[in-house]
Design a protein around this motif. Structure first.
Motif, short mmCIF file in Angstrom:
data_model
loop_
_atom_site.label_atom_id
_atom_site.label_comp_id
_atom_site.label_asym_id
_atom_site.label_seq_id
_atom_site.Cartn_x
_atom_site.Cartn_y
_atom_site.Cartn_z
N CYS A 699 14.53 -31.02 -7.02
CA CYS A 699 14.94 -31.96 -8.37
C CYS A 699 13.42 -31.74 -9.24
O CYS A 699 12.60 -31.59 -8.79
CB CYS A 699 15.24 -33.31 -8.13
SG CYS A 699 16.85 -33.65 -7.13
N LYS A 701 12.44 -33.94 -11.03
CA LYS A 701 11.20 -34.72 -10.72
C LYS A 701 10.69 -34.83 -9.43
O LYS A 701 9.81 -35.58 -9.39
CB LYS A 701 12.09 -35.97 -10.98
CG LYS A 701 12.49 -36.59 -12.50
CD LYS A 701 13.11 -37.81 -12.48
CE LYS A 701 13.76 -38.06 -13.91
NZ LYS A 701 14.43 -39.47 -14.28
N ASP A 702 10.92 -34.14 -8.77
CA ASP A 702 10.47 -34.02 -7.21
C ASP A 702 9.20 -33.43 -7.12
O ASP A 702 8.71 -32.48 -8.36
CB ASP A 702 11.28 -33.32 -6.18
CG ASP A 702 12.64 -34.02 -5.97
OD1 ASP A 702 12.68 -35.28 -6.12
OD2 ASP A 702 13.66 -33.58 -5.16
N THR A 858 12.37 -38.91 -6.55
CA THR A 858 13.24 -38.77 -7.73
C THR A 858 14.19 -39.93 -7.62
O THR A 858 15.00 -40.03 -6.78
CB THR A 858 14.05 -37.46 -7.87
OG1 THR A 858 12.93 -36.45 -8.25
CG2 THR A 858 15.02 -37.71 -9.07
#
Length: 869
Positions: A699, A701-702, A858
């Motif tokens: 992801c 956001k990871d 995330t």
């Protein structure tokens, strides 16, 4: 006034001292009137005595005839005036119901409740040559006299009236009545006293005229001799008497007779001479004042005396025999026998075969020694004769008791010395001879039994019974007593049969040590040394056998006790003890193998030798092991000593383990003692494979893709490191399945695996792409005002495969299954494939909802309707 008692009269002795006068009453106890009775109208003291039957008022149950005692004294007692003697107005003298007296008690003149005045009167003293003289009298009292009670002194000079010179009344203190300066030719002293109640006493003592030249006026005593006018020829025991009460008597005889005994008593015994003779017996009397007179009497020898010659058979004799006694005597005679054990004192007359007679009797003496037997023959003419015969009665000796004796074999038996109740007795003895014998060479003898050495070779008691008799010879007569018996017992001295030395193992059951002896019935006593540590036996000594016990289980070296045992044999209170023997008892330790820890090695490791140790120095070791498949790489399966070194081997994918069992042994005195086996394990681990995986995308956001392992070794530890070898995060433990380290940025990573001493590692370069992760729901409502109820909802997450998504927060969503309940935080989402994760739930038909999910880095959330509840 008390009633009057009978008065007992006792006469006191006066002391007549040359050149002075002193009366102390010493030795005159009982002289005077002591509880006597004087009849009414008595005018002379000599008439006083018991008249209990003459006066009805007398206490006849207690009255006793006691005439007044004045023998041997020179003083007298009177009651003034002299015409009435010792009677009260009632006429009964002293009271009969109390101890009234006026006599000498405890060497003093004691006046005790006479109820009248009574006076002590001295003899007439000649004081012409003494010049002026003085008088003193000691007086005292007890019992609390009244004013009417008194004691006073009086004197009379030249026969004149009595003059008082001292007077004490009431409860006076002890004092002297005294007077001095008296002159004249004669002097008489009088001391008068009276008490009127029981328990009141006056004491009079030490009446003294101490001046020189004072003497007692002498009146010659009346003299007469009474005795037989005619006596028998050659007869003893003719008795003559003089008046009593004199201080001294002196007898003499002239003519055909003699005095064989004392000549100084009141009477004398005379033995007459031949027939038709005569003799005159004379006596000189001396009274208490030293005055003398002489008188005599003649007796004619006019009667024949019968013969009294005694024959005794046997003589001498042994004690216990019967003596025959006889005399020649006329049958008209009267015979009287006496002596120890005489059976008939009158005897029996028997004919002598010639017209005459013998008088015979027998005697059984009850003692030994010389015995005198006496016979008195009384003839018809009243003459008598006494004959004697002496018999020597020899004792029949008895042996004093000899106690039974017990000695030990080999002992020095002392001589057995016999004694008797008769000094000078001789002894003869004999004995039985048991087999084996007691050790004494002879079986009989005279005198004492000689000393000897007791038979040393006995294995059982030997007893000899001795018989001994005593004899005594005197005057040619031998008397033999009753034999007595005693025993001499020789006891065996037991030995202990040999006991072998013993060795036992620690913790084992040690059987009892049973002792035996060459002498049946022997008893045993044992003792032992005590090592440190000890062998495990509680007592250090004892009697009988050594008891069984458990050998000390805690030894680390051999423990040895040295036993000493001795046998004894007891009989008749005597104990004979043999020579001790010794043996040893050793307890070997049962060695333990010191603990060996379990071991783990890796395939290919060099495994060192396993060296065993023990708590017991010098122990040896035996080992064996199980054989797993695959095996650990050690060739032998068992051995002695240490386990040899080897190269570890494990061809499998899991650890392989061999269990070892090892036991220690210790050998001493030919005895091997083995301890308890111990076990340990040796594990060989295989190589650890490391297969690193990572997600191809992540992801946006990871942090980065998820890095993990495709599989893991159970129990192994896995550590993620960066390209520089630095640890990232905490190590993880394998469970046999895949493992995830988490999300990390693209780059080069290493994983290091360890389990025990085994390791493994791998390196990977991660290059994943970014993925736009999304959240949506199926069938969202446009208006949330439906009727009450629940509507299914599916939350969908678009994200790369290999991630873990869970519910982080939620409002208004419930579990899909009935009954519906709020979804808790942490509820996982399911991977549905195709980069899709889903959460099946339900919502209220009238409410909105909100949910947030996360993969750890995330967070994604979605709201449907109004979620404000």
């Amino acid at each position: 006034m008390a009633r009057l008692l009978p008065v007992l009269l006792f006469f006191l002795t006066a002391s007549a001292l040359q050149a002075q006068y002193l009366e102390t009453f010493t030795g005159q106890n009982g002289k005077g009137l002591v509880d006597a009775i004087c009849p009414v109208g008595t005018t002379n003291i000599s008439n006083c005595g018991s008249i209990c039957t003459a006066n009805a008022t007398d206490n006849t149950s207690t009255c006793t005839t006691v005439p007044p005692g004045f023998a041997g004294v020179s003083w007298s007692l009177v009651k003034a005036p002299a015409t009435t003697y010792f009677t009260d107005p009632g006429g009964f003298g002293f009271e009969f119901d109390s101890p009234d007296d006026f006599g000498v008690v405890s060497d003093k003149l004691q006046v005790d409740d006479p109820d009248q005045e009574i006076c002590w009167v001295s003899p007439t003293l000649n004081i012409a040559a003494a010049g002026a003289v003085s008088i003193s009298v000691d007086v005292s009292q007890t019992g609390g006299l009244e004013s009417s009670d008194f004691v006073k002194g009086e004197y009379s000079l030249n026969g004149g009236a009595f003059v008082q010179f001292g007077n004490q009344t009431g409860a006076f203190a002890a004092t002297q009545l005294t007077v001095s300066g008296l002159t004249g030719t004669t002097l008489v002293i009088r001391v008068c006293a009276m008490t009127s109640s029981g328990g009141e006493q006056i004491f009079i003592d030490n009446i003294s005229v101490p001046q020189t030249g004072v003497t007692v006026i002498c009146n010659p005593p009346a003299c007469s001799v009474t005795g037989p006018d005619y006596v028998c020829n050659n007869a003893a025991g003719n008795t003559y008497f003089a008046p009593p009460g004199m201080n001294a008597y002196s007898w003499s005889i002239s003519g055909a007779g003699w005095i064989p005994g004392s000549t100084t008593g009141q009477s004398v015994s005379v033995t007459s001479g031949n027939y038709v003779g005569s003799y005159t017996v004379s006596v000189t009397l001396t009274d208490v004042n030293g005055c003398t007179s002489t008188c005599s009497k003649q007796s004619d020898i006019f009667l024949f005396t019968p013969p009294a010659d005694i024959t005794v058979n046997p003589n001498p004799a042994c004690f216990g025999v019967t003596l025959d006694l006889s005399i020649a005597a006329a049958s008209s005679s009267t015979v009287s026998w006496s002596g120890e054990g005489v059976n008939s004192t009158k005897g029996t007359f028997i004919s002598d075969g010639f017209g005459g007679f013998y008088n015979v009797t027998t005697a059984e003496p009850t003692t030994t020694g010389p015995h005198t037997y006496t016979v008195t023959v009384y003839a018809e003419n009243t003459c008598s004769n006494t004959g004697t015969a002496t018999v020597q009665v020899n004792p029949t000796p008895q042996v004093d008791d000899v106690s039974d004796m017990t000695y030990c074999a080999g002992a020095n038996v002392p001589a057995i010395v016999f004694t008797s109740d008769i000094p000078g007795a001789t002894f003869a003895w004999s004995r039985t001879a048991p087999s084996p014998d007691i050790g004494l060479a002879t079986t009989s003898g005279t005198g004492n039994v000689p000393a000897f050495t007791a038979n040393p070779n006995l294995t059982a008691p030997a007893t000899a019974t001795f018989s001994v008799v005593a004899s005594y010879t005197s005057n040619g007569q031998t008397c033999t007593g009753t034999p007595k018996q005693f025993t001499v017992t020789i006891l065996p001295v037991p030995g202990v049969n040999a006991v072998a030395n013993q060795t036992h193992c620690a913790g084992s059951d040690v059987p009892p040590v049973v002792f035996t002896s060459n002498v049946p019935g022997a008893s045993f006593a044992w003792s032992r040394t005590v090592s440190n540590p000890d062998i495990g036996l509680g007592p250090n000594s004892g009697n009988g056998n050594v008891p069984s016990f458990t050998a000390n289980p805690n030894l680390t070296a051999p423990a040895t006790a040295t036993f000493s045992v001795v046998a004894s044999y007891t009989q008749n209170g005597v104990t004979c003890t043999g020579t001790p023997i010794q043996f040893t008892m050793t307890v070997n330790p049962a060695p333990a193998v010191n603990a060996v820890p379990d071991m783990t090695y890796c395939d290919g490791d060099n495994v060192p030798s396993v060296v065993f140790t023990s708590n017991v120095p010098g122990a040896t070791f035996d080992w064996s092991r199980t054989v797993p498949s695959p095996d650990i790489g050690l060739a032998p399966n068992a051995g002695t000593g240490s386990v040899p070194a080897f190269t570890a081997s494990n061809t499998g994918m899991a650890p392989t383990t061999s269990t070892f069992s090892v036991v220690a042994s210790y050998t001493n005195n030919g005895k091997t003692c083995t301890g308890t086996p111990i076990q340990f394990m040796m594990s060989i681990a295989p190589d650890i494979p490391v297969d690193i995986t990572y997600s191809s995308s992540y992801c946006i956001k990871d942090t980065g893709p998820v890095i993990g392992l495709s599989s893991t070794l159970n129990g192994a530890t896995y550590q993620l490191q960066d390209n520089g070898g630095n640890d990232i995060g905490a190590p993880r433990t394998g469970s046999g399945g895949p493992l995830s380290f988490g999300s990390y940025p693209n780059g080069t990573y290493k994983v290091v695996a360890t389990r025990g001493n085994c390791t493994g590692e791998a390196t990977v370069t991660v290059n994943a792409t970014v993925f736009a992760c999304t959240i949506n729901v199926s069938k969202p409502c446009t208006t949330c005002g439906e009727s009450d109820g629940y509507i299914p909802v599916t939350v969908k997450i678009g994200a790369p495969a290999g991630q873990n998504w869970t519910v982080k927060a939620v409002i208004g969503l419930y579990t899909a299954a009935h009954p519906h309940s709020p979804i808790p935080g942490g509820t996982p989402l399911q991977y549905a494939g195709g980069n899709m994760y889903t959460l099946d739930a339900a919502r209220s038909a009238t409410k909105g909802y909100w949910v947030r999910v996360t993969n750890g880095t995330t967070d994604l959330d979605i709201m449907v309707g109004n979620a404000s509840w």
